[in-house]
Design a protein around this motif. Structure first.
Motif, PDB file in Angstrom:
ATOM      1  N   GLN A  37     -19.101  -5.636  10.408  1.00 51.93           N
ATOM      2  CA  GLN A  37     -18.120  -5.085  11.315  1.00 51.93           C
ATOM      3  C   GLN A  37     -16.746  -5.484  10.850  1.00 51.93           C
ATOM      4  O   GLN A  37     -15.687  -4.694  10.770  1.00 51.93           O
ATOM      5  N   ASP A  38     -16.706  -6.722  10.858  1.00 50.19           N
ATOM      6  CA  ASP A  38     -15.466  -7.565  10.485  1.00 50.19           C
ATOM      7  C   ASP A  38     -14.852  -7.026   9.183  1.00 50.19           C
ATOM      8  O   ASP A  38     -13.836  -6.895   8.729  1.00 50.19           O
ATOM      9  N   GLU A  39     -15.849  -7.017   7.952  1.00 49.42           N
ATOM     10  CA  GLU A  39     -15.432  -6.651   6.798  1.00 49.42           C
ATOM     11  C   GLU A  39     -15.052  -5.091   6.771  1.00 49.42           C
ATOM     12  O   GLU A  39     -13.989  -4.919   6.086  1.00 49.42           O
ATOM     13  N   LEU A  40     -15.715  -4.160   7.605  1.00 49.56           N
ATOM     14  CA  LEU A  40     -15.135  -3.056   7.673  1.00 49.56           C
ATOM     15  C   LEU A  40     -13.672  -2.843   8.161  1.00 49.56           C
ATOM     16  O   LEU A  40     -12.677  -2.203   7.543  1.00 49.56           O
ATOM     17  N   ALA A  41     -13.327  -3.614   9.145  1.00 52.77           N
ATOM     18  CA  ALA A  41     -12.164  -3.595   9.919  1.00 52.77           C
ATOM     19  C   ALA A  41     -11.036  -4.427   8.949  1.00 52.77           C
ATOM     20  O   ALA A  41     -10.139  -3.730   8.762  1.00 52.77           O
ATOM     21  N   ALA A  42     -11.366  -5.107   8.117  1.00 55.53           N
ATOM     22  CA  ALA A  42     -10.519  -5.669   7.130  1.00 55.53           C
ATOM     23  C   ALA A  42     -10.086  -4.718   5.939  1.00 55.53           C
ATOM     24  O   ALA A  42      -9.034  -4.459   5.493  1.00 55.53           O
ATOM     25  N   VAL A  43     -11.332  -3.584   5.468  1.00 60.36           N
ATOM     26  CA  VAL A  43     -11.088  -2.913   4.710  1.00 60.36           C
ATOM     27  C   VAL A  43     -10.226  -1.628   5.166  1.00 60.36           C
ATOM     28  O   VAL A  43      -9.513  -1.131   4.364  1.00 60.36           O
ATOM     29  N   GLN A  44     -10.256  -1.280   6.089  1.00 61.85           N
ATOM     30  CA  GLN A  44      -9.632  -0.292   6.852  1.00 61.85           C
ATOM     31  C   GLN A  44      -8.118  -0.746   6.845  1.00 61.85           C
ATOM     32  O   GLN A  44      -7.404   0.043   6.669  1.00 61.85           O
ATOM     33  N   ILE A  45      -7.898  -1.987   7.172  1.00 62.54           N
ATOM     34  CA  ILE A  45      -6.370  -2.429   7.271  1.00 62.54           C
ATOM     35  C   ILE A  45      -6.019  -2.343   5.710  1.00 62.54           C
ATOM     36  O   ILE A  45      -4.887  -1.799   5.402  1.00 62.54           O
ATOM     37  N   GLU A  46      -6.791  -2.789   4.678  1.00 61.47           N
ATOM     38  CA  GLU A  46      -6.335  -2.613   3.355  1.00 61.47           C
ATOM     39  C   GLU A  46      -6.518  -1.032   2.880  1.00 61.47           C
ATOM     40  O   GLU A  46      -5.090  -0.763   2.394  1.00 61.47           O
ATOM     41  N   VAL A  47      -6.945  -0.126   3.376  1.00 65.85           N
ATOM     42  CA  VAL A  47      -6.718   1.238   3.172  1.00 65.85           C
ATOM     43  C   VAL A  47      -5.550   1.775   3.882  1.00 65.85           C
ATOM     44  O   VAL A  47      -4.788   2.448   3.103  1.00 65.85           O
ATOM     45  N   SER A  48      -5.357   1.211   4.880  1.00 60.72           N
ATOM     46  CA  SER A  48      -4.121   1.749   5.522  1.00 60.72           C
ATOM     47  C   SER A  48      -2.949   1.369   4.774  1.00 60.72           C
ATOM     48  O   SER A  48      -2.009   2.079   4.762  1.00 60.72           O
ATOM     49  N   GLY A  49      -2.949   0.033   4.300  1.00 56.97           N
ATOM     50  CA  GLY A  49      -1.774  -0.552   3.599  1.00 56.97           C
ATOM     51  C   GLY A  49      -1.695   0.179   2.145  1.00 56.97           C
ATOM     52  O   GLY A  49      -0.597   0.622   1.683  1.00 56.97           O
ATOM     53  N   ARG A  50      -2.922   0.443   1.506  1.00 49.02           N
ATOM     54  CA  ARG A  50      -2.703   1.528   0.486  1.00 49.02           C
ATOM     55  C   ARG A  50      -2.024   2.896   0.572  1.00 49.02           C
ATOM     56  O   ARG A  50      -1.583   3.248  -0.316  1.00 49.02           O
ATOM     57  N   GLU A  51      -2.586   3.156   1.738  1.00 50.83           N
ATOM     58  CA  GLU A  51      -2.040   4.760   1.991  1.00 50.83           C
ATOM     59  C   GLU A  51      -0.618   4.536   2.279  1.00 50.83           C
ATOM     60  O   GLU A  51       0.070   5.750   1.601  1.00 50.83           O
ATOM     61  N   ALA A  52       0.016   3.643   2.815  1.00 47.01           N
ATOM     62  CA  ALA A  52       1.137   3.459   2.919  1.00 47.01           C
ATOM     63  C   ALA A  52       2.062   3.212   1.602  1.00 47.01           C
ATOM     64  O   ALA A  52       3.290   3.823   1.420  1.00 47.01           O
ATOM     65  N   GLU A  53       1.487   2.341   0.729  1.00 45.47           N
ATOM     66  CA  GLU A  53       2.060   2.010  -0.411  1.00 45.47           C
ATOM     67  C   GLU A  53       2.102   3.426  -1.283  1.00 45.47           C
ATOM     68  O   GLU A  53       3.018   3.635  -1.856  1.00 45.47           O
ATOM     69  N   LEU A  54       1.198   4.237  -1.140  1.00 45.58           N
ATOM     70  CA  LEU A  54       1.008   5.549  -2.013  1.00 45.58           C
ATOM     71  C   LEU A  54       1.994   6.275  -1.392  1.00 45.58           C
ATOM     72  O   LEU A  54       2.897   7.190  -2.361  1.00 45.58           O
ATOM     73  N   ALA A  55       2.243   6.385  -0.367  1.00 46.92           N
ATOM     74  CA  ALA A  55       3.388   7.366   0.305  1.00 46.92           C
ATOM     75  C   ALA A  55       4.613   6.949  -0.126  1.00 46.92           C
ATOM     76  O   ALA A  55       5.460   7.698  -0.435  1.00 46.92           O
ATOM     77  N   ALA A  56       4.900   5.560  -0.132  1.00 49.02           N
ATOM     78  CA  ALA A  56       6.178   4.949  -0.653  1.00 49.02           C
ATOM     79  C   ALA A  56       6.725   5.419  -2.008  1.00 49.02           C
ATOM     80  O   ALA A  56       7.648   5.821  -2.559  1.00 49.02           O
ATOM     81  N   THR A  57       5.342   5.143  -2.854  1.00 52.40           N
ATOM     82  CA  THR A  57       5.483   5.523  -4.490  1.00 52.40           C
ATOM     83  C   THR A  57       5.714   7.079  -4.653  1.00 52.40           C
ATOM     84  O   THR A  57       6.630   7.453  -5.258  1.00 52.40           O
ATOM     85  N   GLU A  58       5.226   7.652  -3.568  1.00 44.92           N
ATOM     86  CA  GLU A  58       5.490   9.411  -3.879  1.00 44.92           C
ATOM     87  C   GLU A  58       6.937   9.693  -3.471  1.00 44.92           C
ATOM     88  O   GLU A  58       7.473  10.383  -4.057  1.00 44.92           O
ATOM     89  N   ARG A  59       7.468   8.921  -2.416  1.00 46.35           N
ATOM     90  CA  ARG A  59       8.839   9.199  -2.036  1.00 46.35           C
ATOM     91  C   ARG A  59       9.700   8.747  -3.331  1.00 46.35           C
ATOM     92  O   ARG A  59      10.685   9.527  -3.497  1.00 46.35           O
ATOM     93  N   ASN A  60       9.366   7.565  -3.917  1.00 49.73           N
ATOM     94  CA  ASN A  60      10.089   6.950  -5.134  1.00 49.73           C
ATOM     95  C   ASN A  60      10.177   8.004  -6.178  1.00 49.73           C
ATOM     96  O   ASN A  60      11.168   8.298  -6.698  1.00 49.73           O
ATOM     97  N   LEU A  61       8.812   8.734  -6.314  1.00 52.96           N
ATOM     98  CA  LEU A  61       8.762   9.658  -7.335  1.00 52.96           C
ATOM     99  C   LEU A  61       9.363  11.166  -7.105  1.00 52.96           C
ATOM    100  O   LEU A  61      10.392  11.448  -8.074  1.00 52.96           O
ATOM    101  N   SER A  62       9.792  11.271  -5.927  1.00 55.78           N
ATOM    102  CA  SER A  62      10.501  12.475  -5.659  1.00 55.78           C
ATOM    103  C   SER A  62      11.715  12.261  -5.702  1.00 55.78           C
ATOM    104  O   SER A  62      12.582  13.053  -6.306  1.00 55.78           O
ATOM    105  N   ALA A  63      12.310  10.980  -5.441  1.00 57.48           N
ATOM    106  CA  ALA A  63      13.796  10.636  -5.694  1.00 57.48           C
ATOM    107  C   ALA A  63      14.032  10.578  -7.039  1.00 57.48           C
ATOM    108  O   ALA A  63      15.057  10.836  -7.425  1.00 57.48           O
ATOM    109  N   ALA A  64      13.109   9.873  -7.985  1.00 65.10           N
ATOM    110  CA  ALA A  64      13.597   9.695  -9.389  1.00 65.10           C
ATOM    111  C   ALA A  64      13.505  11.153 -10.014  1.00 65.10           C
ATOM    112  O   ALA A  64      14.424  11.351 -10.909  1.00 65.10           O
ATOM    113  N   LEU A  65      12.522  12.189  -9.650  1.00 62.20           N
ATOM    114  CA  LEU A  65      12.659  13.566 -10.244  1.00 62.20           C
ATOM    115  C   LEU A  65      14.002  14.169  -9.754  1.00 62.20           C
ATOM    116  O   LEU A  65      14.565  14.862 -10.710  1.00 62.20           O
ATOM    117  N   ALA A  66      14.261  13.936  -8.350  1.00 63.57           N
ATOM    118  CA  ALA A  66      15.804  14.346  -8.094  1.00 63.57           C
ATOM    119  C   ALA A  66      16.728  13.800  -8.924  1.00 63.57           C
ATOM    120  O   ALA A  66      17.801  14.670  -9.417  1.00 63.57           O
TER     121      ALA A  66
END
Length: 316
Positions: A37-66
């Protein structure tokens, strides 16, 4: 008499490993569930961080395209302005008659040239210099626009690479989460295969207490990261919507008394006189508790924790 003592000790020692082995198995199963359960909780935090990172890179990509689109448009405008400036210069010279050009050449060579030609020469030079300056400025704008396009293309390339890397990292984290979920499910099945911990609220109290296995003792703590003995009881009963007193001495006064041979999951066992310790019953022989710093939440034999001073049942 001596023979009877020896026989009794032999029986106790022989039975101890048999009693200890199931308890060790249960301890291991619950600890493994807690670890998963602790491992799953830690992985979930990692997944949330990766999702936020992907969202940020997609915003940067949109800005770069513009940005790529705007710099491309700026380059096209600069090139158009440069063409127009060069065209104006060409038109200026083509508008000067061949005769006037010959007159200018004559004026340079012969001071007896007509005065109107010589008077017109400074104006001609001024207009030509002004138009050439416009051409140079337009060409500089083209160079700057080309540089901006190149920089924008590099930024777009980097943004695309970052977005791809973030997506790959998220996919890897997602796979890690799936593996962690399977580990939790496997550990939960092993726990479920142990002796039942009861149904309803009493069973849920026990499950809550068991989910805290391994967490440290801190005097006065009520969770979720640490507990003392009565703080664990308080949190466990709070998880099913029941409020109990804060200290073990006061907790010993609620509910109804239960004989030792009728104990069942969710009952509370109290120790010492006056009462100074409490544990949550798992089954007829085991309880979950924590007693002092350095000894985390753990499973122990009910009668091995200390001298039992009473057992109370809060949930029927």
């Amino acid at each position: 008499m001596t023979l009877l003592v020896v026989v009794w000790l032999t029986a106790v020692l022989a039975a101890a490993p048999a009693l200890a082995a199931p308890q060790r198995d249960a301890d291991n199963a619950y600890q493994e569930l807690r670890r998963a359960q602790d491992e799953l909780a830690a992985v979930q935090i990692e997944v949330s961080g990766r999702e936020a990172e992907l969202a940020a890179t997609e915003r940067n990509l949109s800005a770069a395209l513009a940005g790529s689109g705007s710099t491309g448009e700026a380059l096209r405008a600069a090139r158009s302005a440069a063409v127009a400036a060069r065209s104006r210069v060409a038109g200026f010279y083509s508008g000067v008659s061949a005769e006037f050009r010959r007159g200018r050449e004559f004026a340079v060579l012969d001071n007896s040239a007509p005065l109107d030609y010589r008077a017109a020469l400074p104006l001609l030079d001024f207009v030509a210099a002004d138009q050439f300056a416009e051409v140079r400025a337009a060409e500089e704008s083209v160079r700057q626009a080309e540089f901006a396009v190149t920089a924008s293309a590099d930024a777009l390339t980097h943004a695309e690479a970052a977005r791809t890397a973030a997506a790959d990292a998220l996919a890897a984290a997602g796979a890690h989460r799936e593996a962690a979920l399977r580990d939790v499910e496997d550990a939960q099945r092993r726990v479920d295969a142990l002796s039942p911990v009861g149904e309803g609220d009493a069973g849920n109290v026990v499950r809550f207490a068991l989910a805290q296995l391994g967490k440290p003792y801190v005097w006065g703590a009520e969770g979720p990261g640490s507990y003392d003995c009565s703080g664990l009881v308080l949190a466990a009963f709070r998880s099913v919507g029941l409020t109990v007193p804060r200290t073990s001495a006061l907790q010993a006064g609620v509910g109804v008394p239960v004989p030792r041979d009728q104990v069942r999951p969710g009952d509370l066992v109290f120790y010492y006189q006056p009462v100074s310790h409490v544990a949550v019953v798992i089954d007829e022989s085991r309880a979950v508790h924590l007693s002092r710093p350095g000894e985390p939440v753990r499973i122990a034999d009910i009668d091995a924790i200390g001298p039992v001073s009473g057992i109370r049942r809060l949930l029927r």
